[in-house]
Scaffold this motif. Structure first.
Motif, PDB file in Angstrom:
ATOM      1  N   ILE A 151     -54.123  23.160 -31.600  1.00  0.00           N
ATOM      2  CA  ILE A 151     -55.321  22.781 -32.317  1.00  0.00           C
ATOM      3  C   ILE A 151     -56.299  22.152 -31.346  1.00  0.00           C
ATOM      4  O   ILE A 151     -55.933  21.746 -30.250  1.00  0.00           O
ATOM      5  N   ASN A 152     -57.544  22.089 -31.757  1.00  0.00           N
ATOM      6  CA  ASN A 152     -58.566  21.438 -30.962  1.00  0.00           C
ATOM      7  C   ASN A 152     -58.100  20.007 -30.671  1.00  0.00           C
ATOM      8  O   ASN A 152     -57.661  19.312 -31.593  1.00  0.00           O
ATOM      9  N   PRO A 153     -58.172  19.559 -29.423  1.00  0.00           N
ATOM     10  CA  PRO A 153     -57.672  18.217 -29.092  1.00  0.00           C
ATOM     11  C   PRO A 153     -58.316  17.101 -29.926  1.00  0.00           C
ATOM     12  O   PRO A 153     -57.644  16.168 -30.329  1.00  0.00           O
ATOM     13  N   TRP A 154     -59.613  17.190 -30.180  1.00  0.00           N
ATOM     14  CA  TRP A 154     -60.271  16.158 -30.988  1.00  0.00           C
ATOM     15  C   TRP A 154     -59.717  16.144 -32.407  1.00  0.00           C
ATOM     16  O   TRP A 154     -59.478  15.083 -32.975  1.00  0.00           O
ATOM     17  N   LEU A 155     -59.506  17.328 -32.958  1.00  0.00           N
ATOM     18  CA  LEU A 155     -58.912  17.431 -34.287  1.00  0.00           C
ATOM     19  C   LEU A 155     -57.480  16.892 -34.263  1.00  0.00           C
ATOM     20  O   LEU A 155     -57.061  16.168 -35.166  1.00  0.00           O
ATOM     21  N   GLY A 156     -56.750  17.239 -33.230  1.00  0.00           N
ATOM     22  CA  GLY A 156     -55.378  16.764 -33.089  1.00  0.00           C
ATOM     23  C   GLY A 156     -55.295  15.252 -33.011  1.00  0.00           C
ATOM     24  O   GLY A 156     -54.477  14.621 -33.680  1.00  0.00           O
ATOM     25  N   TRP A 157     -56.159  14.640 -32.196  1.00  0.00           N
ATOM     26  CA  TRP A 157     -56.153  13.184 -32.077  1.00  0.00           C
ATOM     27  C   TRP A 157     -56.588  12.547 -33.385  1.00  0.00           C
ATOM     28  O   TRP A 157     -56.028  11.526 -33.801  1.00  0.00           O
ATOM     29  N   GLY A 158     -57.579  13.143 -34.036  1.00  0.00           N
ATOM     30  CA  GLY A 158     -58.013  12.616 -35.333  1.00  0.00           C
ATOM     31  C   GLY A 158     -56.897  12.661 -36.359  1.00  0.00           C
ATOM     32  O   GLY A 158     -56.665  11.697 -37.096  1.00  0.00           O
ATOM     33  N   LEU A 162     -58.360 -10.415 -29.827  1.00  0.00           N
ATOM     34  CA  LEU A 162     -58.434 -10.444 -28.361  1.00  0.00           C
ATOM     35  C   LEU A 162     -57.290  -9.645 -27.757  1.00  0.00           C
ATOM     36  O   LEU A 162     -57.467  -8.923 -26.767  1.00  0.00           O
ATOM     37  N   GLY A 163     -56.110  -9.748 -28.349  1.00  0.00           N
ATOM     38  CA  GLY A 163     -54.973  -8.943 -27.896  1.00  0.00           C
ATOM     39  C   GLY A 163     -55.256  -7.452 -28.040  1.00  0.00           C
ATOM     40  O   GLY A 163     -54.941  -6.660 -27.145  1.00  0.00           O
ATOM     41  N   VAL A 164     -55.843  -7.064 -29.148  1.00  0.00           N
ATOM     42  CA  VAL A 164     -56.210  -5.657 -29.361  1.00  0.00           C
ATOM     43  C   VAL A 164     -57.209  -5.213 -28.301  1.00  0.00           C
ATOM     44  O   VAL A 164     -57.097  -4.118 -27.732  1.00  0.00           O
ATOM     45  N   ALA A 165     -58.177  -6.070 -27.986  1.00  0.00           N
ATOM     46  CA  ALA A 165     -59.175  -5.740 -26.965  1.00  0.00           C
ATOM     47  C   ALA A 165     -58.523  -5.556 -25.597  1.00  0.00           C
ATOM     48  O   ALA A 165     -58.884  -4.636 -24.843  1.00  0.00           O
ATOM     49  N   VAL A 166     -57.556  -6.399 -25.269  1.00  0.00           N
ATOM     50  CA  VAL A 166     -56.848  -6.276 -23.987  1.00  0.00           C
ATOM     51  C   VAL A 166     -56.082  -4.951 -23.943  1.00  0.00           C
ATOM     52  O   VAL A 166     -56.109  -4.237 -22.933  1.00  0.00           O
ATOM     53  N   ILE A 167     -55.417  -4.607 -25.044  1.00  0.00           N
ATOM     54  CA  ILE A 167     -54.681  -3.340 -25.104  1.00  0.00           C
ATOM     55  C   ILE A 167     -55.640  -2.161 -24.923  1.00  0.00           C
ATOM     56  O   ILE A 167     -55.357  -1.232 -24.152  1.00  0.00           O
ATOM     57  N   CYS A 168     -56.773  -2.201 -25.608  1.00  0.00           N
ATOM     58  CA  CYS A 168     -57.743  -1.107 -25.504  1.00  0.00           C
ATOM     59  C   CYS A 168     -58.292  -0.977 -24.085  1.00  0.00           C
ATOM     60  O   CYS A 168     -58.477   0.130 -23.584  1.00  0.00           O
ATOM     61  N   THR A 169     -58.518  -2.108 -23.442  1.00  0.00           N
ATOM     62  CA  THR A 169     -58.976  -2.084 -22.048  1.00  0.00           C
ATOM     63  C   THR A 169     -57.914  -1.428 -21.167  1.00  0.00           C
ATOM     64  O   THR A 169     -58.233  -0.598 -20.305  1.00  0.00           O
ATOM     65  N   THR A 211     -52.084   6.594 -27.902  1.00  0.00           N
ATOM     66  CA  THR A 211     -51.525   6.233 -29.204  1.00  0.00           C
ATOM     67  C   THR A 211     -51.812   4.776 -29.542  1.00  0.00           C
ATOM     68  O   THR A 211     -51.665   4.378 -30.700  1.00  0.00           O
ATOM     69  N   ALA A 212     -52.247   4.001 -28.569  1.00  0.00           N
ATOM     70  CA  ALA A 212     -52.601   2.606 -28.815  1.00  0.00           C
ATOM     71  C   ALA A 212     -53.843   2.492 -29.689  1.00  0.00           C
ATOM     72  O   ALA A 212     -54.181   1.393 -30.142  1.00  0.00           O
ATOM     73  N   MET A 213     -54.493   3.604 -29.960  1.00  0.00           N
ATOM     74  CA  MET A 213     -55.634   3.582 -30.880  1.00  0.00           C
ATOM     75  C   MET A 213     -55.207   3.020 -32.233  1.00  0.00           C
ATOM     76  O   MET A 213     -56.014   2.438 -32.955  1.00  0.00           O
ATOM     77  N   MET A 214     -53.936   3.181 -32.563  1.00  0.00           N
ATOM     78  CA  MET A 214     -53.442   2.656 -33.833  1.00  0.00           C
ATOM     79  C   MET A 214     -53.435   1.129 -33.852  1.00  0.00           C
ATOM     80  O   MET A 214     -53.393   0.532 -34.911  1.00  0.00           O
TER      81      MET A 214
END
Length: 136
Positions: free
Chosen positions: A11-18, A112-119, A87-90
């Motif tokens: 599948i389209n990667p964007w669709l797959g990630w969504g 702040l922890g979420v922000a550190v993970i996203c970084t 997968t950390a987007m979750m």
């Protein structure tokens, strides 16, 4: 091995990630809602019956399976070392959904922890061209 390209039915990667993010987020929310049916379930038999009689828990399992299908499809065309950190987007979608749909509250320290993970995700999953020209 042949050097011929392999036709993939992915599948389209964007669709797959969504799909992965939506299904995984939904599964966590539904499993949390379904866990309310486990109150007072003593022993594995009573626990299993409580889970099987919970529409939310069953829907959570279905969403979890859909996220598995999206994940396995995405892995087919991606390096695990780049895909897994995504997968950390979750860590963002589940708390936001928990606030909106479950009425939970999340303090600044957790955000702040979420922000550190996203970084970290941005640093780890960076652009694939970063590795161009490097020796294996």
């Amino acid at each position: 091995m042949s050097d011929m390209p392999v036709a993939r039915a992915g599948i389209n990667p964007w669709l797959g990630w969504g799909l992965l993010v939506a299904a995984e987020t939904a599964s966590q929310l539904l499993l949390k809602i379904g866990s309310d049916h486990l109150a007072g379930a003593d022993g594995i038999g009573a626990w299993a019956l409580a889970v099987l009689s919970s529409p939310a828990a069953l829907a959570g399992f279905v969403c979890y399976f859909l996220s598995f299908l999206a994940w396995i499809t995405l892995l087919r065309d991606s390096d695990l070392s780049r895909a897994y950190p995504m997968t950390a987007m979750m860590y963002v979608t589940v708390p936001l959904s928990s606030i909106v749909l479950l009425g939970e509250s999340i303090d600044l320290t957790r955000w702040l922890g979420v922000a550190v993970i996203c970084t970290g995700v941005v640093l780890v999953a960076g652009d694939e061209d970063d590795d161009a020209g490097r020796a294996p």
